[in-house]
Design an enzyme around this catalytic site. Structure first.
Site, PDB file in Angstrom:
ATOM      1  N   SER A  37       0.941  -1.266  -0.144  1.00  0.00           N
ATOM      2  CA  SER A  37      -0.070  -0.175  -0.034  1.00  0.00           C
ATOM      3  C   SER A  37       0.897   1.345   0.068  1.00  0.00           C
ATOM      4  O   SER A  37       1.954   1.213   0.625  1.00  0.00           O
ATOM      5  CB  SER A  37      -0.848  -0.141   1.342  1.00  0.00           C
ATOM      6  N   LYS A  91     -15.312  -6.118  -4.298  1.00  0.00           N
ATOM      7  CA  LYS A  91     -16.408  -5.475  -5.019  1.00  0.00           C
ATOM      8  C   LYS A  91     -16.230  -4.177  -5.267  1.00  0.00           C
ATOM      9  O   LYS A  91     -15.646  -3.252  -4.590  1.00  0.00           O
ATOM     10  CB  LYS A  91     -17.707  -5.811  -4.679  1.00  0.00           C
ATOM     11  N   ASP A 169     -21.938   2.489  -5.827  1.00  0.00           N
ATOM     12  CA  ASP A 169     -21.091   1.767  -5.169  1.00  0.00           C
ATOM     13  C   ASP A 169     -21.941   0.835  -3.969  1.00  0.00           C
ATOM     14  O   ASP A 169     -21.676  -0.450  -3.965  1.00  0.00           O
ATOM     15  CB  ASP A 169     -20.033   2.808  -4.448  1.00  0.00           C
TER      16      ASP A 169
HETATM   17  P1  NAP Z   1     -10.438   3.434   0.815  1.00  0.00           P
HETATM   18  O1  NAP Z   1     -10.231   3.184   2.096  1.00  0.00           O
HETATM   19  O2  NAP Z   1     -10.539   4.634   0.158  1.00  0.00           O
HETATM   20  O3  NAP Z   1      -9.239   2.914  -0.161  1.00  0.00           O
HETATM   21  C1  NAP Z   1      -8.557   1.759   0.062  1.00  0.00           C
HETATM   22  C2  NAP Z   1      -7.061   1.790  -0.022  1.00  0.00           C
HETATM   23  O4  NAP Z   1      -6.793   1.898  -1.708  1.00  0.00           O
HETATM   24  C3  NAP Z   1      -6.559   3.357   0.389  1.00  0.00           C
HETATM   25  O5  NAP Z   1      -6.338   3.376   1.678  1.00  0.00           O
HETATM   26  C4  NAP Z   1      -5.409   3.635  -0.472  1.00  0.00           C
HETATM   27  O6  NAP Z   1      -4.221   2.887   0.106  1.00  0.00           O
HETATM   28  C5  NAP Z   1      -5.684   2.559  -1.890  1.00  0.00           C
HETATM   29  N1  NAP Z   1      -5.759   3.594  -2.749  1.00  0.00           N
HETATM   30  C6  NAP Z   1      -6.570   4.784  -2.932  1.00  0.00           C
HETATM   31  N2  NAP Z   1      -6.335   5.262  -3.909  1.00  0.00           N
HETATM   32  C7  NAP Z   1      -5.512   4.788  -4.821  1.00  0.00           C
HETATM   33  C8  NAP Z   1      -5.003   4.714  -6.081  1.00  0.00           C
HETATM   34  N3  NAP Z   1      -5.233   5.923  -6.587  1.00  0.00           N
HETATM   35  N4  NAP Z   1      -4.028   4.027  -6.415  1.00  0.00           N
HETATM   36  C9  NAP Z   1      -3.722   2.845  -5.580  1.00  0.00           C
HETATM   37  N5  NAP Z   1      -4.517   2.599  -4.521  1.00  0.00           N
HETATM   38  C10 NAP Z   1      -5.190   3.346  -3.968  1.00  0.00           C
HETATM   39  O7  NAP Z   1     -11.639   2.603   0.339  1.00  0.00           O
HETATM   40  P2  NAP Z   1     -12.360   1.416   0.932  1.00  0.00           P
HETATM   41  O8  NAP Z   1     -13.472   1.897   1.634  1.00  0.00           O
HETATM   42  O9  NAP Z   1     -11.498   0.438   1.655  1.00  0.00           O
HETATM   43  O10 NAP Z   1     -12.924   0.615  -0.344  1.00  0.00           O
HETATM   44  C11 NAP Z   1     -12.079  -0.070  -1.207  1.00  0.00           C
HETATM   45  C12 NAP Z   1     -12.861  -1.288  -1.826  1.00  0.00           C
HETATM   46  O11 NAP Z   1     -13.761  -1.920  -1.247  1.00  0.00           O
HETATM   47  C13 NAP Z   1     -13.990  -0.407  -2.668  1.00  0.00           C
HETATM   48  O12 NAP Z   1     -14.115  -0.772  -4.143  1.00  0.00           O
HETATM   49  C14 NAP Z   1     -15.116  -0.444  -2.061  1.00  0.00           C
HETATM   50  O13 NAP Z   1     -16.370  -0.471  -2.796  1.00  0.00           O
HETATM   51  C15 NAP Z   1     -15.023  -1.877  -1.353  1.00  0.00           C
HETATM   52  N6  NAP Z   1     -15.725  -2.052  -0.177  1.00  0.00           N
HETATM   53  C16 NAP Z   1     -15.927  -0.985   0.815  1.00  0.00           C
HETATM   54  C17 NAP Z   1     -16.546  -0.978   2.010  1.00  0.00           C
HETATM   55  C18 NAP Z   1     -16.750   0.004   3.080  1.00  0.00           C
HETATM   56  O14 NAP Z   1     -17.663  -0.123   3.693  1.00  0.00           O
HETATM   57  N7  NAP Z   1     -15.890   0.978   2.977  1.00  0.00           N
HETATM   58  C19 NAP Z   1     -17.416  -2.253   2.060  1.00  0.00           C
HETATM   59  C20 NAP Z   1     -17.273  -3.265   1.201  1.00  0.00           C
HETATM   60  C21 NAP Z   1     -16.501  -3.046  -0.034  1.00  0.00           C
HETATM   61  P3  NAP Z   1      -2.789   3.549   0.041  1.00  0.00           P
HETATM   62  O15 NAP Z   1      -3.248   5.065   0.004  1.00  0.00           O
HETATM   63  O16 NAP Z   1      -1.996   3.056   1.247  1.00  0.00           O
HETATM   64  O17 NAP Z   1      -2.327   3.205  -1.281  1.00  0.00           O
END
Ligand code: NAP
Length: 308
Positions: A37, A91, A169
């Site tokens: 990450s 997802k 989403d």
């Molecule tokens: P998030 O915390 O905003 O993003 C996850 C991680 O991805 C970030 O901490 C970042 O880590 C990395 N990232 C962000 N932008 C990036 C980029 N441009 N290139 C490469 N890495 C990047 O999001 P999240 O809520 O965990 O969601 C991630 C996925 O899980 C999505 O597809 C979402 O639909 C799914 N999801 C989320 C939830 C929820 O409740 N939040 C539930 C089920 C599924 P670094 O900055 O350390 O690289």
């Protein structure tokens, strides 16, 4: 008992901390041995800035979970599949249908498993709803998915960007359940509300019909304060079904017939281990296809600007 699968995790953010790490910690089928990450870190294992560095330094990795936002998942998935690692996709599995089709082909060519995970499909009452509907005559169905984006997705810029899907989403979670429990359906019309300062919709009203003419509606709203609703309703000859709480509770004519605590991510990892050991992939694109169709067919309605 087989050896645990040596797994790495990529994109350490909200969902990794909330769900993946606790699920992996309790599962004897896995050993989490590395993470990649740009900023996020997982304690007590080696961390790398990107997937390439992780795969170079930890060749014994057998599988990776890709948990970054969908717009940035394809390249990481391709790299992992070409290195012959099994891949778990959060997802939605990608930002477009065709890129995921391509990943499916790459997994087959490299002899590894690809899993397009749909966590809501593993909500506790979903199978009971599927059983109920398979034995009933459905006359109509409605999906109501209304939540507060400020509460669930604070400061997530990617979710409003192209390919972040906006209200789809969470909406795709509803579709992952609907496509599992209802007959095959297709979109006939849609209206998508785009805030004037955003590239993705904040609300949508979508009409579907099944091949035998059943009407199905979907109402998505991301500005719902107070009680949140994640419900799928169906009128049937066996009563009015309500699958509520994002698939956690099933009631028919007001009587609860199934309710239990959720264990979506432990079940997702169980399924992933199963497909890895059976050398198959599990990639159902139906929910993603419906979202693509909504953007393709939907009327664009510009609404008031959205600020976090
Ligand atoms: P998030 O915390 O905003 O993003 C996850 C991680 O991805 C970030 O901490 C970042 O880590 C990395 N990232 C962000 N932008 C990036 C980029 N441009 N290139 C490469 N890495 C990047 O999001 P999240 O809520 O965990 O969601 C991630 C996925 O899980 C999505 O597809 C979402 O639909 C799914 N999801 C989320 C939830 C929820 O409740 N939040 C539930 C089920 C599924 P670094 O900055 O350390 O690289």
């Amino acid at each position: 008992m087989s050896q645990p699968i040596k797994i790495g995790i990529v994109g350490v953010g909200k969902i990794v901390r909330d769900q993946h790490l606790p699920a992996l910690a309790k599962d004897q089928d896995y050993r989490l041995i590395a993470a990649a990450s740009r900023h996020g870190k997982v304690e007590n294992i080696p961390n790398f800035p990107d997937i390439e560095a992780m795969l170079d330094a930890v060749p014994e990795l057998e599988a990776v979970s890709l948990c970054m936002p969908p717009q940035f998942r394809y390249d990481a998935a391709r790299t992992a599949l070409m290195a012959k690692k099994h891949v778990f996709l959060e997802k939605p599995p990608g930002a477009t249908v065709s890129e995921v089709e391509n990943l499916k082909a790459l997994a087959a060519q490299n002899g590894v498993s690809l899993f397009a995970s749909w966590h809501s499909r593993y909500a506790p009452a979903v199978e009971a709803a599927r059983m109920f509907l398979s034995s009933a005559r459905i006359s109509s169905a409605a999906i109501n998915w209304k939540e507060d984006v400020r509460r669930w997705h604070p400061n997530q810029e990617w979710i409003w960007a192209p390919g972040g899907f906006g209200v789809f989403d969470p909406g795709i979670n509803a579709l992952s359940i609907a496509t599992h429990i209802l007959p095959p359906m297709f979109i006939t019309s849609a209206v998508l509300d785009f805030p004037e300062n955003r590239a993705s919709p904040v609300a949508a009203r979508v009409a579907f019909r099944t091949s035998n003419g059943l009407p199905v509606t979907m109402d998505l709203d991301w500005l719902q304060t107070g009680p949140q609703s994640w419900d799928i309703l169906a009128d049937t000859d066996k009563g009015a079904m309500v699958l509520s709480g994002g698939g956690s509770k099933l009631a028919v004519d007001g009587k609860v017939i199934h309710e239990e605590p959720e264990a979506e991510y432990p079940m997702l990892y169980r399924r992933f281990a199963e497909i890895v050991r059976a050398s198959v992939s599990d990639v159902d694109l139906a929910p993603l296809q419906h979202v693509a169709d909504a953007f393709m067919l939907g009327k664009r309605n510009v609404v008031e600007a959205f600020f976090d």
